[in-house]
Scaffold this motif. Sequence first.
Motif, short mmCIF file in Angstrom:
data_model
loop_
_atom_site.label_atom_id
_atom_site.label_comp_id
_atom_site.label_asym_id
_atom_site.label_seq_id
_atom_site.Cartn_x
_atom_site.Cartn_y
_atom_site.Cartn_z
N UNK A 1 -5.98 -4.89 6.39
CA UNK A 1 -4.80 -4.11 6.06
C UNK A 1 -3.72 -5.00 5.43
N UNK A 2 -3.53 -6.18 6.02
CA UNK A 2 -2.53 -7.11 5.47
C UNK A 2 -2.95 -7.56 4.07
N UNK A 3 -4.22 -7.82 3.90
CA UNK A 3 -4.73 -8.25 2.59
C UNK A 3 -4.53 -7.15 1.55
N UNK A 4 -4.76 -5.91 1.94
CA UNK A 4 -4.55 -4.79 1.01
C UNK A 4 -3.07 -4.70 0.61
N UNK A 5 -2.18 -4.88 1.57
CA UNK A 5 -0.74 -4.80 1.28
C UNK A 5 -0.30 -5.91 0.34
N UNK A 6 -0.88 -7.12 0.51
CA UNK A 6 -0.52 -8.24 -0.39
C UNK A 6 -0.93 -7.93 -1.83
N UNK A 7 -2.11 -7.33 -2.00
CA UNK A 7 -2.59 -7.04 -3.34
C UNK A 7 -1.85 -5.87 -3.99
N UNK A 8 -1.51 -4.90 -3.17
CA UNK A 8 -0.85 -3.70 -3.72
C UNK A 8 0.15 -3.22 -2.68
N UNK A 9 1.41 -3.58 -2.87
CA UNK A 9 2.44 -3.23 -1.88
C UNK A 9 2.65 -1.72 -1.79
N UNK A 10 2.28 -1.00 -2.84
CA UNK A 10 2.48 0.45 -2.81
C UNK A 10 1.34 1.18 -2.09
N UNK A 11 0.24 0.48 -1.83
CA UNK A 11 -0.92 1.12 -1.20
C UNK A 11 -0.64 1.42 0.27
N UNK A 12 -1.12 2.55 0.72
CA UNK A 12 -0.96 2.91 2.13
C UNK A 12 -2.18 3.67 2.60
N UNK A 13 -2.44 3.57 3.88
CA UNK A 13 -3.59 4.24 4.47
C UNK A 13 -3.28 5.73 4.68
N UNK A 14 -4.36 6.52 4.79
CA UNK A 14 -4.12 7.94 5.12
C UNK A 14 -3.96 8.07 6.63
N UNK A 15 -3.63 9.28 7.07
CA UNK A 15 -3.32 9.50 8.48
C UNK A 15 -4.51 9.18 9.39
N UNK A 16 -5.72 9.54 8.93
CA UNK A 16 -6.90 9.30 9.76
C UNK A 16 -7.13 7.82 10.02
N UNK A 17 -6.95 6.99 8.99
CA UNK A 17 -7.15 5.54 9.17
C UNK A 17 -6.08 4.96 10.10
N UNK A 18 -4.84 5.39 9.90
CA UNK A 18 -3.78 4.93 10.79
C UNK A 18 -4.10 5.28 12.25
N UNK A 19 -4.54 6.53 12.47
CA UNK A 19 -4.80 6.97 13.83
C UNK A 19 -5.93 6.17 14.46
N UNK A 20 -6.96 5.87 13.68
CA UNK A 20 -8.07 5.08 14.21
C UNK A 20 -7.58 3.69 14.64
N UNK B 1 6.23 5.20 5.60
CA UNK B 1 5.39 5.55 4.44
C UNK B 1 5.25 7.06 4.25
N UNK B 2 5.99 7.81 5.05
CA UNK B 2 5.96 9.28 4.95
C UNK B 2 4.55 9.85 5.09
N UNK B 3 3.81 9.29 6.03
CA UNK B 3 2.46 9.81 6.29
C UNK B 3 2.59 11.11 7.08
N UNK B 4 1.99 12.18 6.56
CA UNK B 4 2.10 13.50 7.18
C UNK B 4 0.89 13.75 8.08
N UNK B 5 1.18 14.22 9.30
CA UNK B 5 0.11 14.53 10.25
C UNK B 5 -0.08 16.05 10.32
N UNK B 6 -1.34 16.49 10.32
CA UNK B 6 -1.61 17.91 10.51
C UNK B 6 -2.07 18.15 11.94
N UNK B 7 -2.54 19.37 12.24
CA UNK B 7 -2.90 19.72 13.61
C UNK B 7 -4.06 18.90 14.13
#
Length: 1423
Positions: free
Chosen positions: A754-773, A797-803
């Motif tokens: 996750x840190x490596x992804x952020x270094x390469x692309x600061x605008x990249x963000x995970x979806x809600x499912x990945x965050x929850x895992x 990151x304004x990640x929206x959670x559904x039901x």
Amino acid sequence: MAALLRSARLLKFSPLGLRQITGTKRTGPPLSRLYSGTLGVRRAGVLSRHNRPGVENTPSHAWPHATVCVHHFSVATEKKDEISVVVRSKQAQNFDWALSKLDSSVRRTGRITKTLLLRIFHDVCRTGYPSGNQALLLLRSCGALLPEMGLQERTELAHRIWERLQELGAQYDVSHYNALLKVYLQNEFNFSPMDFLAKMETANVQPNRVTYQRLIAAYCQNGDIEGASAILGFMKTKDLPITEAVFNALVTGHARSGDIESAKNILSVMRGAGIDPGPDTYVSLLNGYAEKGDLDSLKKTLEEAESADFSLVDRDIMQVIFTLAKAGHQQHVPEIMEHLRQDRGYIPDAMNLCLSLVTQGLDETAFTVLRTFSMLQSEDYYGDSDNLGSFFLRHCINMDTPLEKIGRYCAELQDSKMHTTPLNFVLSCALEAKKTDVSFEVMKMMQEQNLPIRPHYFWPLLTQHVKDNNVAGAMEVMKGMQKLGVTPDLETISNYVYPVFPSTEAARQAFKEAGIIVELEGLLTSKIRFLASSNLGRLYTLLSDPSHPPVDLGSFRSSLIHGFRKFDDIECMVKLTKLLYDDERFTKPGVTTAETVSYLLYNLIDGMQATEVQEQEDKLRNYFNQLKAENIIIPANIYKGIRNILESYHVPELLKDVLVLVDPADVVSSGPRVTGLEANVSALENKLAELKEENKPLSSTLKQAIQALASEECLQRALELKQKYEDQMKAGAYAILISLCCRHNNVDEALSLKREMSRKDSSAKLDAGKYMALIKLLAKSDRVEEAVDLLKEMKENDVVLNSSHSSMLFHTLNAVVYKGGGAPAIQRLQDTIFTLGLAKPTANLCAPLISVYLKSDDLPGALEAALECQKRYGQLPRIHDIIVGLVEKGDTELLQKAMDVVSQERGEMTMLYYLLFAFLQTGRYREARKIIETPGLRARPGRLQWYAEKCILTQQMEPLEQMVDMTSKLFECDRDEMYSYIFRLCKETNNWQKAEATWTKMQEENVIPRERTLRLLAEVLKNNGQEVPFEVPETFLQDEQEANTPQVKTAAPSFKDTENGAQYQVRLISLCKKGKANEAFAMLKETDKRGVAVGPACYDHLIRALLAGGAIEDAMAVRDIAVSRVPGFQLSDIANSLVIVTQSKRGQAQDALETLKSMLQQDQIPSQLAITRLVQTLGSLGNLDGIKEVMSQMERLGTSLNLSNMLFINNMALAHIKKGDLESAVEMLEEVYTSSENRNSSMSFVFRKILMEENDKAVDKLSAMAERLANHFACYRPATDLFLQLLEMDKVEDAKYMLARINALAEQKESLVSYLARMSQQPGQTGKIKTLQSLIPDFVEKEVLFTYLMKSHVADNDLPSARALYQRMQEEGVVADELSLKRLAVLYRQAGEMPPFPEPPESFRFYAAKLKERAVKAQPADE
């Protein structure tokens, strides 16, 4: 007599009939039930709470009608037909519908209407084969549930139903006789109980305890204590218990015989026998005093009842009020009414009391009761609180109450604001009842009060005259209108007067002779309407006359459209349209003629059905083209409206013809989308190497390779691939790897990626499912603060959670609890989630915090935490478990605190249910009963089901049985549903004795069982070798199994010469019913030689039984015997349908076709199964003409039989193939699929047949056709059908090849998911689901895929695979829905293991319905 009663204490008390309830000396629960009687009407019999003055015991010969009736009802016939699968299925559906309608009416209003009951009766008769359960339903509805019918009329209806259903072959058992007894008692019908009992025994129907109780009640209803004693003697000799119901009847009997002191002494005898008098006993005594008009004794007895350990409900007091009024003591009613508490449900009960009183001619007393409604108007219980008196006024009109009284009632209702427009409503009731004289009198009353009389008030009176062409009747109504000073308007003349006359002139002459003044304009418009719908040529001649006065098109537009649709005179249509376009006489001021005509065209198309437009396509095209020639132009917005309609009707070809009428043409374009996926990892790696050598971008291919490895759970290889091409890694590939690491519990690697992804692309963000895992993994690893940081990051990151993500949060918190995490960790995570607004606080999300305290048995801590949740979030998590714990420990202080909060926040009723279940669960039944008797408490089905399921799961019979007993009087309680819970538990525990005792109690309570309940009870009894005392409703599966069971030929049983035809017929039908058709046939042949006559139904019965076993030759032999014995005998439609099925199975298609023709000539309707089998046989034989002939016959039949259009198309294609004419088959199918109507129709049947026959030539031709349709017409259904058929037949390589050629198959989600659903229902098909997943990894969301996989594992009873799947779902952050968890939990329990998660408490049906509802709600968004 007293000695006999005292001996009751020495009687043997059977555990099946009498059960001592813990904590009380009462025998059984109160016995007034949902179906035991409508309020305010006498409820006689065992449940009697209302009696009438004593009538001497009249011998049967004094009332022959009753004797005849009993004689008719005595034969317990076994004339039950072996009904075909189709009829059985339809019968079950009809019964479910009928029961649902009646049950809904009873629980909502406490009554049913005569109209509804007769409708159901006629529907049952129309099927021709009534089941025993349907007969029971109809009979039980003929008593007090019909308060709007007189007692004699109700009894006559019951007799009519009994006799008609018996003629149709209904089989009557003891429950039917008991139901008839109950109806007799409720309707106060005089009959001889001993004759009734003797007839039952003659008919080989054994009376049971309920029968004897009701016979005693019948004697007591007439004050015949001697007769009751005789039945008591029967009961004593049979060791049957003397229950509270018997004593209640004896109280009534003594009171009716004039010995009120003995009636009172019965209460002491009851106590001596160990039975405490209950509410029913006191009501019986109160009714005795009420009949005498003894107000002092009434008051004294009411005080005694109120001081007892129970309370009389409003329904009980209403019985006393009814008795007083009927006995002529209306002056005492107001004082007794003071005892009414007016609880929840008072209004429907009081309404039924009012209806019963009005039926008896006691409308003054009924109005006294009605006036109490004014105090309850604010509750708005019955919908329209401003018109609470409507039911009363309607019934007064129906019962011909004097209009003077009705007028007074209307005035009082209006003054008390209980009805806003009572006179108007009375008029509507009189009009509805077609009471012309009454209607005119009411109109005069309205005029006296300066109320307006509108012309449309007279329409109901004119309607029948129009139907009958009754000129005199219509003129009488018109005269009445004129006397009242009402001028008929255009609608009245046009639609309700003019159609009676042959012409306008005739009408005008009739009006003139009668002195009726009608405006000329009205007659003129009526004439235009008439011509518009009957003669377009004459209409054009009339309107084109320049002297014709102006008429707005709106006054005859609908008639003109009707004429346009009806006639093919295009020339007149165009001339009329042109006239309207050019002439302003037919247009409103301010509106152009072009707009007028444009809307006419739009309304013309909009008013036609899709099939009608398709049929008249050529006519409409010609019409539009001629309009263009006349230079008629329509606006673009009208064209768009017409375009939308034509597109929805699948007639786009007409659009170009409409388009020529528009100046600015609209253009619409669209383009297809094509996607594909290469999933072979080796090929992808080779491709990566090539791209790298060529120095081309490879990030997309890299992501596909990592995805493929992730689907195989190859973490190490995926990381190596990432390391090798790290400079080409994008956010999507990182996200896949992070998810894979979470599934493998490698939290450090996941965070590093996750840190490596952020270094390469600061605008990249995970979806809600990945965050929850990630968060779940961190929380389980005791790294709570890092989990909190991720939650904060999600918010940033304004990640929206559904039901579904909210459910993941719950499982995350719950995992921490079971991992041993403490309250501070749970509280920290919970506070962060709610504070950041990531999810709304729910009871589910708050529950893990309470679980921590309950796990350590810290009830005070759990309660404080729950109260804090209520204070902060408005939630009370796990409050039931807390209350149960407090009740068990006896901590009254904390319990009171909890109840106060629940009552304040959730309402008193919710608090009462929490207490009720806590008392039941802890065995405090006395306290639970007091909760149930709380005034105003009503049934909450979801809550009751929840506790019942809990009892079934833990096999707790006593609390479940107690709950069922206690809820007998609970308002709106579904009694069949409650008893079914006991039967389910009896099945689980194999307790047939309890099931049998419960069945007897259901009869006492007069509960109508659903078919599923009867099947459940029958299964319990059969499994234990017990006789089933009723007809068992058969299911589709049972019918098929019986039909397919080979019959062993045995010697015919000996026939006794002493047997008459009727007895022999019963034996023969009994053999057929047991599946011994060959044995029955042998008996018939032997006895036919003896000249024994049987009815035509018996022959038809045997013929069908033989056909069900495939013995068509024997069946035809029986037919020949029947024809020789019964003049005019012919096979029924069911038997003929079975003949067609049997002939088709044998390949005798031509014979089957002739049988079909013969059926249709006799106006019989074949079954769907018969047509399907015939068409399939014709197709397999290559008989194309035969299929076309059947299709033609079905079109002329006028009913679809729910046959699919593809039945004929698929089998015609097979017929072409069978004849070797592949080109014709392909041409026909291509024509079908290139039309817009059938693009989604299935041809799986064709592919399955040719694949099974290994017809490679046909497979090649049709697969090429499917590919051509997909590539050139974007029609993917044939290709999808072939692809799935290949998978189903394990031709995986062929399926892969097809998928490679038609990439869009991977996008046919609906068909693929349907395949998943079908495979998951069949054991042993898990491999096919996994094969589909491997071929198309991402065709559906993981939640859906895993749900069906879980269902498949459960179908295979494969706990290891199901457990592994559940673990994988947790690792991947996929939330298991409650239905899957329920299935998995049951699988665990069947294996003797405890599930590692809380089992969802509700039933499978509940969660299935919940998922279905969620899918329906989500559908529009998906579309």
